[in-house]
Design an enzyme around this catalytic site. Structure first.
Site, PDB file in Angstrom:
ATOM      1  N   TYR A  53      -5.164   0.598   9.353  1.00 30.84           N
ATOM      2  CA  TYR A  53      -6.320   0.889   8.498  1.00 30.84           C
ATOM      3  C   TYR A  53      -7.591   0.500   9.231  1.00 30.84           C
ATOM      4  O   TYR A  53      -8.380  -0.308   8.779  1.00 30.84           O
ATOM      5  CB  TYR A  53      -6.190   0.176   7.149  1.00 30.84           C
ATOM      6  CG  TYR A  53      -5.116   0.801   6.284  1.00 30.84           C
ATOM      7  CD1 TYR A  53      -5.358   1.989   5.595  1.00 30.84           C
ATOM      8  CD2 TYR A  53      -3.858   0.229   6.181  1.00 30.84           C
ATOM      9  CE1 TYR A  53      -4.375   2.580   4.821  1.00 30.84           C
ATOM     10  CE2 TYR A  53      -2.864   0.820   5.412  1.00 30.84           C
ATOM     11  CZ  TYR A  53      -3.130   1.989   4.739  1.00 30.84           C
ATOM     12  OH  TYR A  53      -2.160   2.590   3.974  1.00 30.84           O
ATOM     13  N   GLU A  74       5.772   9.762   2.994  1.00 30.84           N
ATOM     14  CA  GLU A  74       5.430   8.418   2.521  1.00 30.84           C
ATOM     15  C   GLU A  74       4.440   8.478   1.366  1.00 30.84           C
ATOM     16  O   GLU A  74       3.405   9.127   1.466  1.00 30.84           O
ATOM     17  CB  GLU A  74       4.839   7.583   3.657  1.00 30.84           C
ATOM     18  CG  GLU A  74       4.612   6.130   3.286  1.00 30.84           C
ATOM     19  CD  GLU A  74       4.242   5.262   4.478  1.00 30.84           C
ATOM     20  OE1 GLU A  74       4.407   4.033   4.380  1.00 30.84           O
ATOM     21  OE2 GLU A  74       3.781   5.818   5.495  1.00 30.84           O
ATOM     22  N   ASP A 133       0.811  -1.228   0.000  1.00 34.00           N
ATOM     23  CA  ASP A 133       0.000   0.000   0.000  1.00 34.00           C
ATOM     24  C   ASP A 133       0.837   1.268   0.000  1.00 34.00           C
ATOM     25  O   ASP A 133       0.424   2.293  -0.544  1.00 34.00           O
ATOM     26  CB  ASP A 133      -0.935   0.018   1.213  1.00 34.00           C
ATOM     27  CG  ASP A 133      -0.178   0.230   2.518  1.00 34.00           C
ATOM     28  OD1 ASP A 133       0.674  -0.621   2.863  1.00 34.00           O
ATOM     29  OD2 ASP A 133      -0.424   1.248   3.190  1.00 34.00           O
ATOM     30  N   ASP A 164       5.743   0.348   3.322  1.00 34.29           N
ATOM     31  CA  ASP A 164       6.038  -0.867   4.081  1.00 34.29           C
ATOM     32  C   ASP A 164       5.826  -2.090   3.193  1.00 34.29           C
ATOM     33  O   ASP A 164       5.657  -1.972   1.985  1.00 34.29           O
ATOM     34  CB  ASP A 164       5.165  -0.929   5.343  1.00 34.29           C
ATOM     35  CG  ASP A 164       3.676  -0.775   5.025  1.00 34.29           C
ATOM     36  OD1 ASP A 164       3.279  -1.043   3.882  1.00 34.29           O
ATOM     37  OD2 ASP A 164       2.906  -0.384   5.928  1.00 34.29           O
TER      38      ASP A 164
END
Length: 496
Positions: A236, A476, A85, A88
């Protein structure tokens, strides 16, 4: 490097008598003409850098290698493939499904203006749907995550090296997750439209699976963050509830199948599933504004007057974003960037701008404008506001930097991304262990691997940006930042 030529803002057309001074005050002193086609190409290329699994022969991000080839093995299923996603190495199903939905919507609405990049955009959609088909292969179950996030976040290592726990998490009848299942159904349904004429057999497979996954989501209601709290929170965690995903899935199934039952479901459940809540939110966790804009198209075309309330909500959403009338939850930075509280602000910028552009097109076809407090917002105004946000991302901002890696003369160099920040397997064949990567994480040096097209979380509310890996909310990139941007860039590449 992208080609850019700058012009004076005095060449800008007045936006409208009501809003021009407010909006023009948000635009920086000089405005550059961007190469939207170049930015489009790069925004799609980014997804190849996020691929998990066995990479195909035509892989263009060549510093990446195969990874996570045994995902799902501990559960006796094949869960290889899909996307990481963000920076990571976990595969989170909720944002991956939303990414796939928005990539599909980008192709559906703006594919004709993608030119040579349309094929790559469709490949990006299929990389997502191929995985989602695997994740939904078992009846009344959806695999929603691969990888223990705490184990993963304790390490800084390449996906090709990772030896962290690859636990496969699923929802089922006794552990429901209507939110992630609903989004998965929406993604499959939307993608079925993308492939309807290109690959009819695959399109039917996607739609049939979407129907089954939606039935499962609706029949066994509950939030996946209740069923799998220790695995998905706080990463999430669904804080908005699952009701919006059920409506969102039904809306896409209605659009994909044209079956009356889905429209009847939407009308029947509009109040029960709180369709009018938080109308100015749209992202992986909250679909309200997206539902309203998507369903409004049929109302504006004169096809579904029984959905009129969704158009009213969409109009309210538009008014909540306009500078000078913006909702308290929607702010603008001094440099003109949409800003909403919470992490990774650029996800709000691209998602909300996508809706502005999509709705402006629907309004244009219906020769309609949005009434806002006695004033009127024209489709042209919405397009200009969306374009302003895209231009800010590409470099029209106080720092004069692009927030897309590899676009323009100046862009983020130290993005919070494991694969990008560690030496590639080609240059460093030896394994880099869990903690051995920490020195690269803390290094002041630029990332050795350019993740071209990655758009980072972006500057703060005062337009300041720390180009530093530890500042993950700003540095990120994520797939769900780029997915709606693909549609925006496609449109502006043809309408600069």
């Amino acid at each position: 490097m992208a080609r850019k030529s700058c012009r004076s803002p005095s060449n800008l057309q007045a936006f409208s008598v009501t809003f021009s001074l407010t909006i023009l005050s948000l635009i920086s002193p000089s405005v550059c003409r961007h190469d939207y086609s170049d930015a489009l190409r790069k925004s799609i290329l980014f997804f190849e850098g996020q691929r998990s699994g066995k990479l195909p022969p035509d892989q263009r991000v060549t510093w990446r290698r195969d990874s996570a080839l045994r995902d799902g093995a501990t559960a006796g299923v094949d869960l290889t493939g899909g996307y990481y996603d963000a920076g990571d190495n976990v595969k989170f199903g909720f944002p991956m499904a939303f990414t796939t939905t928005l990539l599909s919507w980008s192709v559906i609405d703006f594919g004709k203006t993608m030119g040579a990049e349309q094929g790559n955009a469709i490949k990006a959609v299929k990389w997502g749907t191929d995985y989602l088909l695997k994740a939904t292969a078992k009846p009344d179950a959806v695999y929603v995550q691969v990888g223990d996030p705490f184990s993963d976040h304790n390490c800084w290592e390449r996906p090709e090296d990772m030896d962290t726990l690859r636990t496969a998490y699923k929802i089922d009848r006794t552990h429901p997750g209507s939110d992630v299942a609903g989004e998965t159904a929406a993604a499959l349904a939307a993608a079925s439209i993308v492939f309807r004429s290109r690959d009819p057999g695959y399109s039917r497979l996607l739609l049939d699976r979407a129907v089954k996954v939606f039935e499962f989501a609706d029949r066994h209601r509950g939030a996946y963050s209740s069923s799998l709290h220790s695995a998905v929170c706080p990463f999430y965690c669904d804080v908005n509830g699952y009701q919006d995903e059920l409506l969102w899935a039904a809306a896409w199934l209605h659009k994909a199948s044209r079956r009356r039952e889905y429209r009847e479901y939407i009308v029947k459940n509009e109040v029960v599933l709180r369709a009018g809540d938080t109308i100015n939110e749209f992202g992986w966790d909250n679909k309200h504004a997206g539902i309203n804009v998507l369903l409004s198209k049929e109302v504006l075309m004169g096809k579904s007057d029984d959905l009129r309330s969704f158009q009213n909500n969409a109009d309210g959403f538009i008014c909540s974003l306009l500078p000078g009338l913006a909702h308290p939850q929607v702010q603008y930075s001094p440099g003109g960037l949409i800003f909403k509280a919470g992490g990774s602000n650029m996800q709000h910028v691209t998602s909300l701008s996508f809706l502005l552009l999509a709705y402006s097109n629907y309004l244009s076809h219906a020769n309609h404008a949005v009434p806002c407090g006695g004033q009127t917002a024209s489709p042209a105004l919405l397009k200009r506001l969306a374009k302003q946000q895209v231009d800010y991302i590409l470099g029209d901002n106080p720092l004069r930097m692009s927030y897309m890696v590899g676009y323009g003369a100046r862009y983020p160099q130290r993005i919070h991304h494991r694969a990008s920040s560690l030496p590639s397997v080609k240059t460093h064949p030896a394994r880099i262990g869990c903690k051995a990567g920490s020195r690269y994480y803390l290094s002041p040096n630029p990332n050795p691997n350019l993740l071209v097209g990655a758009v980072v979380g972006g500057p703060n509310s005062s337009d300041a940006f720390p180009d530093s890996r530890p500042f993950f909310q700003e540095s990120e990139p994520t797939t769900y930042i780029n997915a709606p941007l693909v549609g925006l860039l496609a449109y502006f590449s043809a309408h600069p």
